[in-house]
Design a protein around this motif. Structure first.
Motif, short mmCIF file in Angstrom:
data_model
loop_
_atom_site.label_atom_id
_atom_site.label_comp_id
_atom_site.label_asym_id
_atom_site.label_seq_id
_atom_site.Cartn_x
_atom_site.Cartn_y
_atom_site.Cartn_z
N LEU A 79 0.83 -1.21 0.00
CA LEU A 79 0.00 0.00 0.00
C LEU A 79 0.86 1.26 0.00
O LEU A 79 0.57 2.23 -0.72
CB LEU A 79 -0.93 -0.01 1.22
N ARG A 80 1.92 1.26 0.79
CA ARG A 80 2.80 2.43 0.82
C ARG A 80 3.45 2.66 -0.54
O ARG A 80 3.56 3.81 -1.00
CB ARG A 80 3.86 2.26 1.91
N ARG A 81 3.87 1.60 -1.19
CA ARG A 81 4.49 1.74 -2.51
C ARG A 81 3.50 2.27 -3.53
O ARG A 81 3.80 3.20 -4.29
CB ARG A 81 5.06 0.40 -2.96
N ILE A 82 2.31 1.71 -3.56
CA ILE A 82 1.33 2.09 -4.57
C ILE A 82 0.78 3.50 -4.33
O ILE A 82 0.64 4.31 -5.26
CB ILE A 82 0.17 1.07 -4.60
N LEU A 83 0.49 3.79 -3.07
CA LEU A 83 -0.13 5.09 -2.75
C LEU A 83 0.87 6.23 -2.72
O LEU A 83 0.48 7.40 -2.86
CB LEU A 83 -0.87 5.00 -1.42
N GLY A 84 2.15 5.92 -2.54
CA GLY A 84 3.16 6.97 -2.53
C GLY A 84 2.92 7.99 -1.43
O GLY A 84 2.57 7.63 -0.30
N PRO A 85 3.07 9.29 -1.72
CA PRO A 85 2.89 10.34 -0.70
C PRO A 85 1.52 10.31 -0.03
O PRO A 85 1.38 10.72 1.13
CB PRO A 85 3.10 11.64 -1.47
N LEU A 86 0.51 9.81 -0.75
CA LEU A 86 -0.83 9.75 -0.18
C LEU A 86 -0.86 8.91 1.09
O LEU A 86 -1.62 9.21 2.03
CB LEU A 86 -1.79 9.16 -1.22
N ALA A 87 0.00 7.90 1.16
CA ALA A 87 -0.01 6.98 2.30
C ALA A 87 0.35 7.65 3.61
O ALA A 87 -0.11 7.25 4.68
CB ALA A 87 0.93 5.80 2.03
N SER A 88 1.18 8.66 3.55
CA SER A 88 1.65 9.32 4.77
C SER A 88 0.88 10.59 5.10
O SER A 88 1.23 11.32 6.04
CB SER A 88 3.14 9.65 4.66
N GLY A 89 -0.18 10.85 4.35
CA GLY A 89 -0.95 12.08 4.56
C GLY A 89 -1.99 11.96 5.66
O GLY A 89 -2.36 10.86 6.11
N ALA A 90 -2.47 13.12 6.10
CA ALA A 90 -3.48 13.17 7.16
C ALA A 90 -4.79 12.54 6.71
O ALA A 90 -5.54 12.00 7.55
CB ALA A 90 -3.71 14.62 7.58
N ASP A 91 -5.09 12.59 5.41
CA ASP A 91 -6.35 12.03 4.94
C ASP A 91 -6.41 10.52 5.13
O ASP A 91 -7.45 9.97 5.50
CB ASP A 91 -6.57 12.37 3.46
N VAL A 92 -5.31 9.83 4.87
CA VAL A 92 -5.28 8.38 5.06
C VAL A 92 -5.39 8.04 6.54
O VAL A 92 -6.07 7.08 6.93
CB VAL A 92 -4.02 7.77 4.42
N ALA A 93 -4.73 8.82 7.38
CA ALA A 93 -4.82 8.58 8.82
C ALA A 93 -6.26 8.76 9.30
O ALA A 93 -6.77 7.96 10.11
CB ALA A 93 -3.89 9.53 9.57
N ARG A 94 -6.94 9.78 8.82
CA ARG A 94 -8.33 10.01 9.21
C ARG A 94 -9.22 8.90 8.65
O ARG A 94 -10.12 8.41 9.35
CB ARG A 94 -8.79 11.37 8.70
N ALA A 95 -8.99 8.50 7.41
CA ALA A 95 -9.77 7.41 6.82
C ALA A 95 -9.59 6.13 7.62
O ALA A 95 -10.54 5.38 7.84
CB ALA A 95 -9.36 7.20 5.37
N ALA A 96 -8.36 5.87 8.07
CA ALA A 96 -8.09 4.67 8.86
C ALA A 96 -8.86 4.69 10.16
O ALA A 96 -9.41 3.66 10.59
CB ALA A 96 -6.59 4.56 9.13
N ASP A 97 -8.92 5.85 10.80
CA ASP A 97 -9.66 5.97 12.06
C ASP A 97 -11.16 5.74 11.85
O ASP A 97 -11.81 5.03 12.63
CB ASP A 97 -9.43 7.33 12.69
N LEU A 98 -11.71 6.36 10.82
CA LEU A 98 -13.13 6.19 10.55
C LEU A 98 -13.47 4.76 10.14
O LEU A 98 -14.47 4.19 10.58
CB LEU A 98 -13.58 7.16 9.46
N LEU A 99 -12.61 4.18 9.31
CA LEU A 99 -12.86 2.81 8.86
C LEU A 99 -12.74 1.84 10.03
O LEU A 99 -13.53 0.88 10.14
CB LEU A 99 -11.88 2.43 7.74
#
Length: 275
Positions: A98-118
């Protein structure tokens, strides 16, 4: 008619889960444990939350493997590693992919928030009758946001899968029969060429199709009859109904936020085929 919430969420979360099957990193992590066969790693990684359950139990929980297929791998795999190590390896591989495919998106606040909600959704549904879901719920949530995103998506996948099995049982559709219906639904013809069953002995495939013809679900050519199409539609609708519970507690605002956050993640994963 608007798309059911559970179907929309499946479309957004399934690409996250598919890295386990299509990316190399999970295979590499399993190989590092000592596995030389993809299917040894598959059964070790996916069944790990159940502990060292007998092949008969895993066969029942997974539902859609031919007789004897699970027993070729379990309990053999536990001579190579432990369930804890297998699950950890599966998680490491999926997170790396996931980190490789998503690139910079993986370390962003949006992914962290999505992870919390999911994760909030994935830990809110009843576990009764949901063997695979309950097994994953018993594991601790990862603290790393990408790992938490993957684990939550995986929980929701198994939750949906448990409900799908319930729908199949209600319609008296066996695991191998389900593969035929899914293949036809996806436009794969002949259904016997579908990757999950094409390796089975011709005798087994012939008996499988004969049984579906006898029930009036496929015609002489092996295509859907109207009755077969109706059965498949009922199964999918019931699966969506049974997959709804995790999202009920989020509320409209948080659900809409989660959808918006997952859309670019799912889009990127679809671009690469989750690999």
């Amino acid at each position: 008619m608007s798309q059911p919430v559970a179907r929309r969420m499946y479309d957004l979360t399934e690409p996250i889960c598919l890295v386990n099957f299509f990316s190399e990193e999970p295979n590499e992590e399993m190989a590092a444990l000592g596995f030389t066969s993809y299917w040894d790693g598959y059964f070790a990684g996916r069944s790990a939350p159940l502990g060292q359950a007998p092949a008969e139990v895993v066969h029942a929980a997974f539902y859609n493997f031919a007789d004897g297929e699970v027993a070729r791998h379990l309990p053999k795999v536990w001579a190579t590693t432990t369930p804890e190590a297998a699950h950890a390896a599966r998680e490491r591989g999926c997170v790396a992919a996931l980190r490789r495919i998503l690139g910079p998106l993986a370390s962003g606040a949006d992914v962290a928030r999505a992870a919390d909600l999911l994760a909030a959704a994935a830990t809110s549904a009843p576990t009764e009758g949901r063997v695979m879901y309950a097994a994953l719920r018993a594991l601790p949530l990862p603290t790393d946001p990408v790992a938490r995103l993957w684990h939550a998506a995986n929980m929701l996948r198994e939750h949906r899968g448990d409900g799908h099995i319930a729908a199949l049982v209600t319609e008296q559709v066996g695991g191998l029969e389900a593969h035929v219906l899914s293949a036809l639904d996806a436009g794969i013809f002949p259904a016997e060429s579908f990757g999950r069953i094409h390796h089975l002995p011709r005798r087994v495939l012939a008996e499988l199709m004969a049984g579906l013809r006898a029930r009036g679900l496929v015609d002489a050519e092996g295509r859907f009859t109207p009755a077969g199409r109706a059965v498949k539609d009922r199964i999918e609708a019931r699966t969506d109904d049974l997959a709804q519970a995790p999202y009920d507690g989020l509320g409209k605002a948080r659900l809409a936020e989660l959808v918006a956050l997952l859309e670019p993640v799912a889009a990127r994963l679809r671009e690469t085929g989750s690999q």
